[in-house]
Design a protein around this motif. Structure first.
Motif, PDB file in Angstrom:
ATOM      1  N   LEU A 147      -2.912   6.533  -3.694  1.00 10.57           N
ATOM      2  CA  LEU A 147      -4.185   6.117  -3.538  1.00 10.57           C
ATOM      3  C   LEU A 147      -5.333   7.030  -4.150  1.00 10.57           C
ATOM      4  CD1 LEU A 147      -3.681   5.168   0.333  1.00 10.57           C
ATOM      5  CD2 LEU A 147      -3.568   3.496  -1.496  1.00 10.57           C
ATOM      6  N   THR A 202      -7.998  -0.420  -3.988  1.00  8.13           N
ATOM      7  CA  THR A 202      -6.487  -0.735  -4.492  1.00  8.13           C
ATOM      8  C   THR A 202      -6.778  -2.438  -4.504  1.00  8.13           C
ATOM      9  OG1 THR A 202      -5.646  -0.836  -2.427  1.00  8.13           O
ATOM     10  CG2 THR A 202      -5.818   1.230  -3.367  1.00  8.13           C
ATOM     11  N   VAL A 247       0.760  -1.339   0.067  1.00 10.08           N
ATOM     12  CA  VAL A 247       0.017  -0.040  -0.012  1.00 10.08           C
ATOM     13  C   VAL A 247       0.959   1.241  -0.111  1.00 10.08           C
ATOM     14  CG1 VAL A 247      -1.725   1.216   1.185  1.00 10.08           C
ATOM     15  CG2 VAL A 247      -1.714  -1.164   1.305  1.00 10.08           C
TER      16      VAL A 247
END
Length: 466
Positions: free
Chosen positions: A347, A372, A342
């Motif tokens: 994002l 995601t 991540v």
């Protein structure tokens, strides 16, 4: 040829690994008594002192102190703990006896705390967090620091160890058998940044304005009464209490990874805390950008950890620190460490439909949701910006909720609930999109129950890693 006899019965773990009952440190009654005496003395007002006189007041305090210490000693004599198999058994109580057996497979985390008196005497307190606990389970106060650290490692090891049948001849592990482990440091927050960050809060920012206004009123009226001065001081103390408490709590904040892959968190000045957080207990990661911090490029990160009861609901009791204050690059690395794969800088989210402006006339563009491969991303907030990252494997349920105005506008909010109690919120989405999002989250949650092993070290070793 003779038939083989029946196999010997397998002994239960409790029968092979039972240990003798142990008591807490002998100074425990003194520390408990000191806290109780401080509460009693604080409850006795100055008016009581003026009425009975100093000598009688001191005599009353002395009698109460002796009674509290005696009561604490009897309580210490009846308190003990022992590890039996994969259970921690604790007995305590003087008038009402309590015997608790805590299955270690329900253990989520063990926190080591050292209040000021414990620091002065070289002692520590263990607090156990278990699944479904409404509060901290059976705090062990107090042990020596070495005993507390050793017992914590043993309990965490037993909690993560698969249940196997004990064999005859197995030896129980003693309290001091835990070997010291080497940790990999991740970060250490500068105390200067911590102090400056708390000065850049609304409470500290508007304090001089409030004090100047009160002083101006006194000067114009020409009278300085005791009640007025006391009210001003009380108001100032109340405003400054939260920033000062935060500085004392997060002082010397350090974060590391132990050889087992868990997060080791240490912080505190007057009360030091040491936590070991298994990454599989992390339910979500939250990022916050306060308005007054943006000039410095700062933000703070928090963890939602399963098992922490959040005693009293206050921020002082929640075990959610990941980064009290830091730059975006540091936060990006920590998010990659906790949620491998991540990238906080990549994002993307989409805003609600335009008709949602009737519900969010000002902050419409600050609301968004994104998916995601690893997490659900939700963001909101205009002055203070918030972002919530929920791994799919931690989702417990998905809900689609419509209020009266949302039904009229054809909108709905999707809630992605976790075991911690908080949830990611996709606010004011189109109704068809909300149902499609809920179905997609349910599918991804099922697929993510068996994630592939990841190596978060790759991010820290390569600055170019996304």
């Amino acid at each position: 040829m003779t038939a083989a006899g029946p196999p010997p019965p397998t002994l239960p773990p409790e029968a092979a690994v039972a240990e003798p009952r142990r008591r807490l440190h002998p100074l425990s009654p003194v520390l408990h008594g000191a806290k109780s005496i401080a509460v009693v003395v604080a409850a006795l007002s100055w008016q009581t002192l003026s009425q009975v006189g100093l000598e009688r007041f001191a005599l009353v305090v002395l009698v109460i102190a002796v009674a509290v210490v005696i009561f604490s000693i009897f309580g210490w004599l009846t308190t003990g703990y022992q590890v039996v198999g994969r259970e921690l058994r604790i007995s305590d109580g003087l008038l009402w006896r309590r015997n608790r057996a805590i299955p270690l497979e329900r253990l989520q985390a063990v926190e080591l705390r050292r209040p000021l008196l414990a620091q002065l005497t070289g002692l520590a307190e263990l607090r156990l967090e278990v699944i479904g606990g409404g509060k901290t389970e059976a705090p062990l106060a107090y042990l020596t620091v070495r005993e507390a650290a050793s017992l914590r490692e043993r309990l965490l090891a037993l909690a993560g160890r698969p249940a196997v049948a004990a064999q005859p001849g197995d030896q129980p592990v003693t309290a001091g058998a835990a070997a010291p482990t080497l940790e990999r440091p991740l970060l250490r927050v500068r105390n200067r940044d911590l102090v400056v960050s708390q000065l850049l809060t609304p409470q500290a920012f508007f304090l001089p304005v409030g004090v100047a206004f009160v002083v101006l009123q006194f000067v114009m009226e020409g009278s300085w009464t005791f009640v007025g001065i006391a009210s001003t001081v009380t108001a100032m103390a109340g405003v400054l209490l939260q920033p000062v408490r935060r500085v004392l709590q997060d002082w010397d904040f350090r974060l590391a990874r132990d050889p087992e892959g868990r997060l080791a968190v240490r912080y505190g000045l007057l009360e030091t805390r040491s936590q070991v957080v298994p990454l599989n207990r992390v339910q979500a990661v939250g990022a916050t950008w306060p308005l007054l911090w943006r000039g410095q490029g700062w933000l703070h990160l928090r963890l939602d950890v399963a098992g922490y009861a959040g005693e009293g609901g206050g921020d002082a009791k929640r075990s959610d620190r990941l980064l009290p204050v830091g730059e975006f690059a540091t936060a990006r690395g920590l998010v990659w460490e906790v949620l491998p794969g991540v990238d906080l800088a990549a994002l993307a989210t989409s805003p609600p439909p335009r008709r949602a402006r009737w519900l969010n006339p000002i902050a419409l563009r600050s609301i968004g949701v994104g998916l995601t491969p690893e997490v659900l991303v939700t963001r909101w907030g205009l002055l203070t910006r918030e972002m919530h990252l929920v791994p799919y494997a931690r989702l417990q349920s998905v809900r689609v909720v419509q209020g009266p105005l949302q039904r009229w506008l054809g909108l709905a909010t999707v809630y992605a609930d976790t075991a911690r109690g908080r949830s990611g919120q996709a606010k004011d989405r189109d109704l068809a999109e909300a149902y499609a999002l809920a179905a997609e989250l349910a599918v991804r949650a099922r697929q993510a129950r068996t994630p592939e092993p990841a190596t978060p070290e790759a991010y820290w070793q390569s600055p170019a890693q996304p």
